[in-house]
Design a protein around this motif. Structure first.
Motif, PDB file in Angstrom:
ATOM      1  N   THR A 306       2.275  16.485  -8.183  1.00 39.11           N
ATOM      2  CA  THR A 306       2.681  16.085  -6.661  1.00 39.11           C
ATOM      3  C   THR A 306       1.589  15.161  -5.982  1.00 39.11           C
ATOM      4  O   THR A 306       1.935  13.941  -5.578  1.00 39.11           O
ATOM      5  CB  THR A 306       2.730  17.334  -5.788  1.00 39.11           C
ATOM      6  N   GLN A 307       0.392  15.402  -6.416  1.00 37.53           N
ATOM      7  CA  GLN A 307      -0.919  14.782  -5.846  1.00 37.53           C
ATOM      8  C   GLN A 307      -0.971  13.225  -6.694  1.00 37.53           C
ATOM      9  O   GLN A 307      -1.019  12.171  -6.047  1.00 37.53           O
ATOM     10  CB  GLN A 307      -2.183  15.317  -6.234  1.00 37.53           C
ATOM     11  N   VAL A 308      -0.417  13.497  -7.713  1.00 37.55           N
ATOM     12  CA  VAL A 308      -0.374  12.020  -8.704  1.00 37.55           C
ATOM     13  C   VAL A 308       0.388  10.982  -7.986  1.00 37.55           C
ATOM     14  O   VAL A 308       0.564   9.918  -8.002  1.00 37.55           O
ATOM     15  CB  VAL A 308      -0.134  12.271  -9.763  1.00 37.55           C
ATOM     16  N   LEU A 309       1.758  11.642  -7.779  1.00 35.80           N
ATOM     17  CA  LEU A 309       2.886  10.881  -7.174  1.00 35.80           C
ATOM     18  C   LEU A 309       2.733  10.308  -5.694  1.00 35.80           C
ATOM     19  O   LEU A 309       3.050   9.335  -5.364  1.00 35.80           O
ATOM     20  CB  LEU A 309       4.219  11.559  -7.416  1.00 35.80           C
ATOM     21  N   ASN A 310       1.647  11.169  -5.185  1.00 38.76           N
ATOM     22  CA  ASN A 310       1.175  10.776  -3.834  1.00 38.76           C
ATOM     23  C   ASN A 310       0.532   9.446  -3.872  1.00 38.76           C
ATOM     24  O   ASN A 310       0.525   8.453  -2.978  1.00 38.76           O
ATOM     25  CB  ASN A 310       0.489  11.703  -3.108  1.00 38.76           C
ATOM     26  N   ARG A 311      -0.382   9.346  -4.662  1.00 36.12           N
ATOM     27  CA  ARG A 311      -1.436   8.313  -5.060  1.00 36.12           C
ATOM     28  C   ARG A 311      -0.520   7.228  -5.393  1.00 36.12           C
ATOM     29  O   ARG A 311      -0.784   5.900  -5.145  1.00 36.12           O
ATOM     30  CB  ARG A 311      -2.361   8.610  -6.127  1.00 36.12           C
ATOM     31  N   THR A 312       0.520   7.275  -6.267  1.00 32.80           N
ATOM     32  CA  THR A 312       1.313   6.406  -6.840  1.00 32.80           C
ATOM     33  C   THR A 312       2.075   5.605  -5.744  1.00 32.80           C
ATOM     34  O   THR A 312       2.251   4.329  -5.824  1.00 32.80           O
ATOM     35  CB  THR A 312       2.339   6.919  -8.043  1.00 32.80           C
ATOM     36  N   ILE A 313       2.773   6.539  -4.868  1.00 32.60           N
ATOM     37  CA  ILE A 313       3.477   5.818  -3.622  1.00 32.60           C
ATOM     38  C   ILE A 313       2.564   4.940  -2.801  1.00 32.60           C
ATOM     39  O   ILE A 313       2.966   4.200  -2.591  1.00 32.60           O
ATOM     40  CB  ILE A 313       4.242   7.214  -2.772  1.00 32.60           C
ATOM     41  N   SER A 314       1.453   5.469  -2.667  1.00 27.29           N
ATOM     42  CA  SER A 314       0.496   4.691  -1.822  1.00 27.29           C
ATOM     43  C   SER A 314       0.161   3.421  -2.617  1.00 27.29           C
ATOM     44  O   SER A 314       0.154   2.143  -1.908  1.00 27.29           O
ATOM     45  CB  SER A 314      -0.792   5.376  -1.643  1.00 27.29           C
ATOM     46  N   LYS A 315       0.060   3.156  -3.973  1.00 33.53           N
ATOM     47  CA  LYS A 315      -0.050   1.960  -4.474  1.00 33.53           C
ATOM     48  C   LYS A 315       1.038   1.167  -4.552  1.00 33.53           C
ATOM     49  O   LYS A 315       1.076   0.064  -4.416  1.00 33.53           O
ATOM     50  CB  LYS A 315      -0.496   2.384  -6.172  1.00 33.53           C
ATOM     51  N   LEU A 316       2.241   1.835  -4.588  1.00 42.04           N
ATOM     52  CA  LEU A 316       3.648   1.034  -4.575  1.00 42.04           C
ATOM     53  C   LEU A 316       3.763   0.256  -2.927  1.00 42.04           C
ATOM     54  O   LEU A 316       4.161  -0.740  -3.036  1.00 42.04           O
ATOM     55  CB  LEU A 316       4.654   2.026  -4.798  1.00 42.04           C
ATOM     56  N   GLU A 317       3.368   1.095  -2.089  1.00 37.98           N
ATOM     57  CA  GLU A 317       3.512   0.718  -0.804  1.00 37.98           C
ATOM     58  C   GLU A 317       2.638  -0.578  -0.456  1.00 37.98           C
ATOM     59  O   GLU A 317       2.873  -1.325   0.280  1.00 37.98           O
ATOM     60  CB  GLU A 317       3.453   1.635   0.153  1.00 37.98           C
ATOM     61  N   SER A 318       1.351  -0.479  -1.170  1.00 39.08           N
ATOM     62  CA  SER A 318       0.427  -1.578  -0.981  1.00 39.08           C
ATOM     63  C   SER A 318       0.618  -2.840  -1.675  1.00 39.08           C
ATOM     64  O   SER A 318       0.336  -4.010  -1.277  1.00 39.08           O
ATOM     65  CB  SER A 318      -0.874  -1.084  -1.446  1.00 39.08           C
ATOM     66  N   LEU A 319       1.794  -2.836  -2.629  1.00 35.36           N
ATOM     67  CA  LEU A 319       1.909  -4.212  -3.302  1.00 35.36           C
ATOM     68  C   LEU A 319       2.760  -4.917  -2.634  1.00 35.36           C
ATOM     69  O   LEU A 319       3.662  -4.478  -1.807  1.00 35.36           O
ATOM     70  CB  LEU A 319       2.814  -3.755  -4.682  1.00 35.36           C
ATOM     71  N   ASN A 320       2.629  -6.551  -2.386  1.00 37.75           N
ATOM     72  CA  ASN A 320       3.579  -7.566  -1.989  1.00 37.75           C
ATOM     73  C   ASN A 320       4.126  -8.072  -3.144  1.00 37.75           C
ATOM     74  O   ASN A 320       3.502  -8.915  -4.027  1.00 37.75           O
ATOM     75  CB  ASN A 320       2.505  -8.353  -1.263  1.00 37.75           C
ATOM     76  N   THR A 321       5.359  -7.881  -3.296  1.00 36.41           N
ATOM     77  CA  THR A 321       6.278  -8.186  -4.355  1.00 36.41           C
ATOM     78  C   THR A 321       6.970  -9.351  -3.945  1.00 36.41           C
ATOM     79  O   THR A 321       7.712 -10.050  -4.902  1.00 36.41           O
ATOM     80  CB  THR A 321       7.375  -7.224  -4.669  1.00 36.41           C
ATOM     81  N   GLU A 322       6.512 -10.156  -2.816  1.00 38.44           N
ATOM     82  CA  GLU A 322       7.275 -11.359  -2.420  1.00 38.44           C
ATOM     83  C   GLU A 322       6.376 -12.488  -3.300  1.00 38.44           C
ATOM     84  O   GLU A 322       5.535 -12.494  -3.971  1.00 38.44           O
ATOM     85  CB  GLU A 322       6.796 -11.665  -1.075  1.00 38.44           C
TER      86      GLU A 322
END
Length: 322
Positions: A306-322
């Motif tokens: 669960t903690q790993v996926l929490n960190r993963t979500i944070s990384k995904l949200e910080s990405l600018n895919t534009e």
């Protein structure tokens, strides 16, 4: 009358002279027109050397043809470039759609599933579900298959591209790790539980055998605290344990009280059946302890997932895919 012929001759001569003069003038005029026509024709059709003996008309024709050819190539390339850009935009839009689904729905839902798994689902009474929490989707594979130099061009920052696909690969590999781990611990849990169940039947049989023995050999069995305790636990077992998921209650309300009584009264040494009850109770206690430790480890492991996926979500949200 003699003068008439002379007069006629004179008139004829004059007429001839006039006719000759007019003929000459007409002839000269025709010659002049012919000369003008010839000069004009030569002027209009003459070739004027401009460069290496090539006429202006030829140069113009060649240059114009080359320009038309080059313009055609340029237009073709512009059309192809426009089509490529349109295809790249479609590819990018598809990637963003799948990536947003992964970031906003799939991974958070999976994270919540792991959280619920270690907080509520796993227990000694309920046991461990045969399968790990998962989201049935091919989004991981679809996104992984999109990784390409073409998609790379659509990212303004190459580090975002690398981070995005490293996280996608990480999530995909994490699913494999979780499944393998879950299969292993399910097998371990089932092995421990099967041993526990086999010991449970033997244990209850020995407890019942103890009460029957006391009835036949102890005249005061109705006042004997050990008999009364074991007899009440047999009844409790049939009323509250049989057919229910009550492993914890069974251990705490039946096994432990009997073990304590057998040990405290020294019946594990002096009573022929008491000794067997104590041995079986000890083995059951060991199995229960193994199960409890295994469940704690599993819950801790899923807490880590669960903690790993929490960190993963944070990384995904910080990405600018534009």
């Amino acid at each position: 009358m003699q003068n008439e012929p002379i007069t006629n001759i004179t008139n004829d001569s004059l007429n001839i002279s006039i006719q000759d003069s007019l003929f000459v003038q007409i002839k000269n005029l025709n010659e002049n027109i012919s000369s003008i026509h010839s000069d004009l024709h030569n002027h209009l059709n003459q070739e004027t050397d401009t460069f290496l003996g090539v006429s202006n008309d030829t140069i113009f024709t060649v240059v114009f043809t080359v320009l038309i050819f080059a313009l055609g190539i340029l237009i073709d390339r512009l059309i192809k470039r426009k089509n490529e850009q349109a295809d790249l935009q479609k590819l990018k839009n598809y990637f963003i759609n799948q990536f947003d689904e992964l970031k906003n729905n799939i991974v958070p839902e999976l994270r919540n599933g792991y959280k619920k798994f270690y907080q509520e689902t796993i227990s000694l009474d309920k046991g461990i579900p045969t399968t790990a929490p998962k989201i049935l989707t091919n989004t991981y594979d679809r996104l992984s298959n999109l990784e390409s130099p073409l998609l790379f061009k659509t990212f303004k920052n190459s580090s975002y591209f690398n981070t995005a696909f490293s996280q996608i690969d990480f999530i995909k590999n994490l699913m494999v790790i979780v499944d393998d781990y879950h299969s292993t611990v399910v097998q371990q849990s089932e092995t421990l539980r099967s041993v526990f169940v086999s010991l449970d039947k033997k244990y209850l049989d020995k407890v019942i055998e103890f009460t029957e023995y006391e009835k036949n050999n102890n005249p005061n069995y109705r006042q004997d605290p050990t008999f009364l305790l074991l007899d009440s636990k047999v009844q409790y077992y049939h009323q509250n344990i049989v057919g229910k998921r009550a492993l914890v209650d069974y251990y705490k309300s039946v096994i432990r009280p009997i073990q304590i009584q057998i040990v405290n009264t020294n019946l594990f040494r002096t009573h022929p059946i008491g000794r067997e009850i104590s041995i079986l109770g000890r083995d059951i206690s060991h199995q229960y302890s193994h199960l409890r430790i295994l469940n704690i480890e599993i819950r801790q492991q899923y807490r880590y997932f669960t903690q790993v996926l929490n960190r993963t979500i944070s990384k995904l949200e910080s990405l600018n895919t534009e």
